[in-house]
Design a protein around this motif. Structure first.
Motif, short mmCIF file in Angstrom:
data_model
loop_
_atom_site.label_atom_id
_atom_site.label_comp_id
_atom_site.label_asym_id
_atom_site.label_seq_id
_atom_site.Cartn_x
_atom_site.Cartn_y
_atom_site.Cartn_z
N SER A 83 0.81 -1.21 0.00
CA SER A 83 0.00 0.00 0.00
C SER A 83 0.85 1.26 0.00
O SER A 83 0.39 2.32 -0.47
CB SER A 83 -0.91 -0.01 1.23
OG SER A 83 -1.74 1.12 1.28
N ASP A 84 2.09 1.13 0.50
CA ASP A 84 2.95 2.33 0.56
C ASP A 84 3.43 2.77 -0.82
O ASP A 84 3.97 3.87 -0.98
CB ASP A 84 4.14 2.06 1.46
CG ASP A 84 3.73 2.00 2.94
OD1 ASP A 84 2.62 2.51 3.27
OD2 ASP A 84 4.50 1.44 3.77
N LEU A 85 3.31 1.90 -1.85
CA LEU A 85 3.69 2.30 -3.21
C LEU A 85 2.66 3.28 -3.74
O LEU A 85 1.50 2.91 -4.01
CB LEU A 85 3.78 1.06 -4.11
CG LEU A 85 4.86 0.03 -3.73
CD1 LEU A 85 4.75 -1.20 -4.62
CD2 LEU A 85 6.25 0.64 -3.83
N ASP A 86 3.03 4.56 -3.84
CA ASP A 86 2.08 5.62 -4.17
C ASP A 86 1.86 5.63 -5.68
O ASP A 86 2.80 5.81 -6.47
CB ASP A 86 2.64 6.96 -3.73
CG ASP A 86 1.60 8.09 -3.82
OD1 ASP A 86 0.46 7.78 -4.26
OD2 ASP A 86 1.92 9.21 -3.41
N PRO A 87 0.64 5.43 -6.13
CA PRO A 87 0.36 5.44 -7.58
C PRO A 87 0.54 6.83 -8.18
O PRO A 87 0.70 6.97 -9.40
CB PRO A 87 -1.08 4.97 -7.67
CG PRO A 87 -1.68 5.30 -6.34
CD PRO A 87 -0.57 5.18 -5.37
N ARG A 88 0.52 7.85 -7.39
CA ARG A 88 0.68 9.20 -7.93
C ARG A 88 2.13 9.48 -8.37
O ARG A 88 2.41 10.48 -9.02
CB ARG A 88 0.26 10.23 -6.88
CG ARG A 88 -1.25 10.20 -6.62
CD ARG A 88 -1.64 11.06 -5.47
NE ARG A 88 -1.10 10.53 -4.21
CZ ARG A 88 -1.38 11.04 -3.01
NH1 ARG A 88 -2.20 12.07 -2.90
NH2 ARG A 88 -0.87 10.50 -1.95
N SER A 89 3.03 8.56 -7.99
CA SER A 89 4.44 8.74 -8.41
C SER A 89 4.67 8.28 -9.85
O SER A 89 5.75 8.49 -10.42
CB SER A 89 5.35 7.95 -7.47
OG SER A 89 5.08 6.56 -7.55
N VAL A 90 3.70 7.64 -10.45
CA VAL A 90 3.85 7.14 -11.84
C VAL A 90 3.52 8.31 -12.79
O VAL A 90 2.41 8.89 -12.70
CB VAL A 90 2.92 5.95 -12.10
CG1 VAL A 90 3.07 5.47 -13.52
CG2 VAL A 90 3.24 4.83 -11.11
N ALA A 91 4.46 8.63 -13.64
CA ALA A 91 4.26 9.74 -14.60
C ALA A 91 3.28 9.30 -15.65
O ALA A 91 3.28 8.14 -16.10
CB ALA A 91 5.58 10.16 -15.23
N LEU A 131 5.53 3.10 -15.39
CA LEU A 131 4.34 2.33 -15.06
C LEU A 131 4.68 0.86 -14.87
O LEU A 131 4.21 0.19 -13.93
CB LEU A 131 3.27 2.50 -16.14
CG LEU A 131 1.98 1.71 -15.97
CD1 LEU A 131 1.29 2.11 -14.67
CD2 LEU A 131 1.06 1.91 -17.17
N LEU A 132 5.51 0.36 -15.81
CA LEU A 132 5.88 -1.05 -15.70
C LEU A 132 6.70 -1.31 -14.43
O LEU A 132 6.53 -2.35 -13.76
CB LEU A 132 6.67 -1.47 -16.94
CG LEU A 132 5.87 -1.50 -18.26
CD1 LEU A 132 6.80 -1.80 -19.45
CD2 LEU A 132 4.77 -2.55 -18.16
N ALA A 133 7.56 -0.34 -14.08
CA ALA A 133 8.35 -0.51 -12.85
C ALA A 133 7.46 -0.51 -11.62
O ALA A 133 7.65 -1.30 -10.67
CB ALA A 133 9.39 0.61 -12.77
N TYR A 134 6.46 0.35 -11.62
CA TYR A 134 5.52 0.41 -10.48
C TYR A 134 4.72 -0.86 -10.36
O TYR A 134 4.53 -1.42 -9.26
CB TYR A 134 4.60 1.63 -10.66
CG TYR A 134 3.57 1.76 -9.57
CD1 TYR A 134 3.91 2.27 -8.33
CD2 TYR A 134 2.24 1.33 -9.78
CE1 TYR A 134 2.95 2.36 -7.34
CE2 TYR A 134 1.30 1.43 -8.80
CZ TYR A 134 1.66 1.95 -7.55
OH TYR A 134 0.71 2.04 -6.58
N LEU A 135 4.24 -1.32 -11.51
CA LEU A 135 3.43 -2.55 -11.48
C LEU A 135 4.26 -3.75 -11.01
O LEU A 135 3.76 -4.63 -10.29
CB LEU A 135 2.84 -2.83 -12.87
CG LEU A 135 1.73 -1.85 -13.31
CD1 LEU A 135 1.33 -2.14 -14.77
CD2 LEU A 135 0.55 -1.91 -12.40
N GLN A 136 5.56 -3.76 -11.44
CA GLN A 136 6.41 -4.86 -11.02
C GLN A 136 6.65 -4.82 -9.51
O GLN A 136 6.60 -5.85 -8.84
CB GLN A 136 7.76 -4.79 -11.76
CG GLN A 136 8.69 -5.94 -11.47
CD GLN A 136 8.15 -7.29 -11.92
OE1 GLN A 136 7.39 -7.36 -12.90
NE2 GLN A 136 8.54 -8.35 -11.24
N SER A 137 6.81 -3.64 -8.96
CA SER A 137 7.01 -3.51 -7.51
C SER A 137 5.75 -3.91 -6.75
O SER A 137 5.80 -4.60 -5.73
CB SER A 137 7.37 -2.06 -7.17
OG SER A 137 8.56 -1.68 -7.82
#
Length: 612
Positions: free
Chosen positions: A125-133, A140-146
């Protein structure tokens, strides 16, 4: 096998066992059933607890999955409301983890698993989606992988916890099932054992109770037969005895009469049964014709054996009067409660005729004994009269003749007085009236004064005041004559006879006012072995010179007046002599009804009244 007779306590104890053994066995079965049900309920609660934990875990998993879907929608559309929903759902998931943590608070491993799952979820939950440009595919792919790596770890934590809870539920289910069939088996075995015990114990106790019941029935039957035989024997006995017998219940109603009672009362048993005793047993005083208290009522009041007053007449159904003598006694049960009264009486007509004949014989004997004394008393004035007449015949002086004639008249009056005194003493008078006791005492003393003077005996009379008694003065005169004659016979030499009269406030039984008359002497006294017989007819210590009826007549006359007589005597010592104490009521029909109306008093220095 011989069995001892069963008493009442043992019989009641077996009856209680017969009732309480099944009740106690059922109580034990209920306790066991309750215990097993409690264990099964506890095991079921633990299974239900595991189900609630699993349900809570599924609820948290669904909430995480929904939040993950909202996150994907935001990442694809970049719509703000999806972001707001994603942020809003975070609080609900945290509350779900808190509820889950409370549910597993009793299991440390599950608490640790919940904490690990919560930490791994929080890392995702701490992975903030607002950090994805926006439009930056690489970020986006890096965020989804994390996210995938973090979520995978959280899912593994969830599966680990779920597996543990399922294993725990399985164990609890096994325990519950085992308890179910063990409880059923234990209850079945115990029920069979308790049932066998109840059957054995109940059969044995029932046998004992049955045996005891048979014994009690046999005892009751034997007792009934014995009671019936005794009743028949007693009924035959009561109907065969020579005395009249009447039995009453506690209320005084007639329950039994024997043939003699029927004959004397004039009533037959059939018509008298159930009636009050006073209706058929009417009694009155022979002298006053006043009603006498019913003896049954007296027994009911006093609770003791009582007897009729002397000179009692029974009025038959036809109005005839019969002199009777009776006694009444209470009938009590085993608890000493009064349940009836038995009255025994007899016809004493023949006895009364005999007593009257004896009284007449005693009067004649007394007259014979005193005839010499009377002749001596008359002879002296007759000799003086003859001498005066001789002198008068040879006298010429008229004055001296008148003097001698006056002396002769005096001697004639003396002779007349002695004749009247003797005739008055022995006439058979039945007239009853109120008379002076002092006058009767004076006449008796005067009658025996000459004999007492010849023997050197002094007679002393003490009466504080004159008192009056209702009755026959002639009969009381005879009583005093008998006592004075006995005292003079007991003192061949000099001595003292004391006569004391006083009024008393109560009779010996405490019921009526009267007078007490004391006659005492210091003569030879009465020997102890003779005192119990002195009131018996024909008992004498004077040989052929006495009929032995004097004191018996004295007692009869005193009882006829409703009084009593007592005697005390000593043959040696300071108090040697004989002392008679007589009580007489002042009104008719108030004498004591205790029988016999005489007593032998032991010599005592503090005896009230005059001393000899």
């Amino acid at each position: 096998m011989f069995e001892a007779p069963m008493d009442s306590a043992t019989f009641r104890r077996h009856l209680l066992r017969l009732c309480w053994v099944p009740v106690l066995a059922l109580f034990l079965l209920c306790l066991l059933l309750g215990y097993e049900l409690d264990r099964i309920t506890m095991a079921a609660q633990w299974v239900d607890h595991s189900d609630r934990v699993i349900a809570q875990m599924n609820q948290v998993s669904r909430a995480i999955a929904d939040r993950q879907s909202v996150l994907r929608a935001y990442l694809l559309t970049q719509q703000p409301h999806y972001l707001h929903a994603y942020i809003r759902d975070q609080a609900a998931i945290r509350a779900g983890f808190d509820d889950l943590r409370q549910l597993v608070a009793d299991n440390r491993e599950q608490i640790a698993a919940v904490d690990q799952w919560s930490r791994d979820y929080q890392a995702w939950s701490d992975l903030d989606p607002r950090s994805v440009a926006q439009d930056d595919r690489s970020s986006l792919l890096a965020y989804l992988q994390s996210q995938k790596i973090a979520m995978h770890q959280a899912l593994q934590d969830r599966e680990t916890m779920m597996r543990r809870e399922l294993e725990l539920r399985e164990r609890r289910t096994v325990v519950l099932e085992r308890l179910d069939w063990m409880s059923v088996l234990a209850f079945f075995i115990l029920a069979i054992g308790v049932g066998a015990l109840i059957v054995w114990r109940t059969t044995r106790t029932f046998h004992l109770v049955h045996t005891g019941y048979d014994q009690r029935v046999n005892e009751a039957k034997s007792l009934y037969e014995e009671t019936l035989a005794r009743r028949q024997w007693l009924d035959t006995t009561l109907r065969s005895i020579g005395d009249a017998v009447i039995a009453c219940d506690a209320e005084g109603r007639i329950a039994f009469m024997n043939p003699v009672a029927e004959q004397l009362t004039g009533w037959n048993e059939a018509e008298a049964r159930g009636l009050d005793l006073s209706a058929i047993f009417r009694i009155v005083n022979e002298n006053t014709q006043l009603a006498v208290e019913n003896p049954v009522e007296k027994v009911r009041r006093q609770g003791t054996i009582v007897g009729l007053a002397n000179h009692t007449l029974l009025i038959r159904k036809d109005g005839a009067q019969i002199p009777i003598d009776d006694s009444a006694a209470p009938i009590r049960n085993s608890d000493s409660n009064l349940i009836g009264v038995v009255l025994v009486f007899r016809d004493i007509t023949a006895k009364k005729e005999t007593e009257r004949a004896l009284l007449r014989a005693e009067k004649l004997a007394s007259a014979g004994r005193l005839s010499a004394s009377i002749a001596h008393e008359i002879n002296n004035p007759l000799e003086a009269l003859m001498n005066l007449l001789y002198l008068t015949r040879h006298m010429d002086n008229l004055t001296e003749v008148h003097e001698y004639l006056a002396q002769a008249e005096s001697q004639l009056r003396r002779i007349s007085h002695i004749a009247r005194q003797s005739l008055g003493f022995y006439r058979d008078s039945t007239v009853r009236s109120t008379f002076s006791m002092r006058g009767v005492i004076g006449q008796a003393v005067e009658f025996y004064a000459a004999r007492a003077a010849m023997q050197g005996v002094r007679m002393e009379v003490a009466a504080a005041s004159d008192v009056y008694v209702f009755g026959s003065a002639d009969e009381i005169m005879q009583v005093l004559s008998n006592l004075l004659a006995n005292s003079l016979d007991a003192m061949p030499g000099s001595g003292i006879i004391r006569i004391h009269l006083r009024q008393t406030t109560a009779s010996p039984d405490g019921r009526a006012d009267g007078v007490r008359l004391y006659v005492s002497d210091n003569g030879n006294g009465i020997h102890p072995e003779q005192r119990q017989q002195i009131f018996d007819p024909f008992f004498t210590t004077k040989g052929t010179t006495s009929t032995g009826l004097g004191l018996w007549v004295t007692q009869q006359l005193i009882e006829k007046h409703g009084g009593s007589v007592a005697v005390r005597s000593r043959t040696q010592g300071t108090w040697r002599g004989t002392f008679f104490r007589i009580y007489l009521p002042q009104t008719p029909g108030t004498g004591s009804d205790r029988k016999p109306n005489h007593a032998i008093l032991e010599p005592a220095p503090d005896e009230s009244g005059p001393r000899s």
